[in-house]
Motif scaffolding. Structure first.
Motif, PDB file in Angstrom:
ATOM      1  N   VAL A  77       0.834  -1.198   0.000  1.00 55.83           N
ATOM      2  CA  VAL A  77       0.000   0.000   0.000  1.00 55.83           C
ATOM      3  C   VAL A  77       0.874   1.254   0.000  1.00 55.83           C
ATOM      4  CG1 VAL A  77      -1.659   1.333   1.370  1.00 55.83           C
ATOM      5  CG2 VAL A  77      -1.978  -1.132   1.052  1.00 55.83           C
TER       6      VAL A  77
ATOM      7  N   PRO B 214      -1.138  -3.881  -4.673  1.00 57.93           N
ATOM      8  CA  PRO B 214      -2.139  -2.886  -4.248  1.00 57.93           C
ATOM      9  C   PRO B 214      -3.510  -3.125  -4.896  1.00 57.93           C
ATOM     10  CG  PRO B 214      -0.122  -1.818  -4.996  1.00 57.93           C
ATOM     11  CD  PRO B 214      -0.013  -3.261  -5.363  1.00 57.93           C
TER      12      PRO B 214
ATOM     13  N   ILE C  39      -5.266   3.915  -3.600  1.00 59.49           N
ATOM     14  CA  ILE C  39      -4.870   2.603  -3.082  1.00 59.49           C
ATOM     15  C   ILE C  39      -5.568   2.415  -1.739  1.00 59.49           C
ATOM     16  CG2 ILE C  39      -2.980   1.158  -2.260  1.00 59.49           C
ATOM     17  CD1 ILE C  39      -1.138   2.752  -4.170  1.00 59.49           C
TER      18      ILE C  39
END
Length: 157
Positions: free
Chosen positions: A70, A105, A112
């Motif tokens: 992430v 992601p 995201i």
């Protein structure tokens, strides 16, 4: 993330089905849809969890492998967490026995929101084909999440 109906039973069933398919295709025992927040990650979709992880559907953020995917916006792969300088002391490794990880992601509307991943209990090298499968599934997850919006997303000024 707040604009998505993550408590919807149908949504969770669809995410569980995607994670089951990903686990089977990559030959891994666990697959997750992980939403990463400031202090925790939670799993609105999962396959193969048991014990306390199955009960809680999440962990503290500092234990999250997915947080790296992430944060960087790219795939994150750990072939052997027991020898990885960033993961070797992670309780998921030392207590729960997680040994390998690959995650990418999940993007919804350019943001995201989390990661789609697989976890294993043995050392594992992940191929580019494995990562491509994760990316395809993460795109599907993004589309499913978008279909469960509670309201239109605000637009930037």
């Amino acid at each position: 993330m707040a604009g998505i109906d993550l408590d919807n039973v149908e949504l969770r069933g669809r995410l569980d089905a995607i994670t089951a398919r990903t686990a089977a295709r990559l030959g891994q025992p666990v697959s997750l849809v992980s939403m990463v927040l400031d202090t925790a990650q939670f799993f609105p979709g999962s396959h193969g969890l048991d014990g306390w992880l199955a009960d809680l559907h999440g962990t503290p953020a500092e234990w999250s492998f997915c947080a790296t995917a992430v944060r960087t916006g790219t795939a994150y792969v750990v072939p052997d967490a027991t020898s990885d300088e960033h993961q070797a002391s992670n309780p998921l490794v030392t207590v729960d026995g997680v040994r390998s990880y690959a995650g990418v992601p999940i993007v919804v509307d350019g943001q995201i929101l989390g990661a789609h991943c697989v976890l294993g209990f043995q050392e594992q090298t992940f191929s580019e084909a494995d990562l491509a499968e994760l990316r395809r599934s993460a795109q599907e997850i993004g589309a499913v999440l978008e279909a469960y919006r509670l309201a239109p997303w605000p637009t930037a000024p």
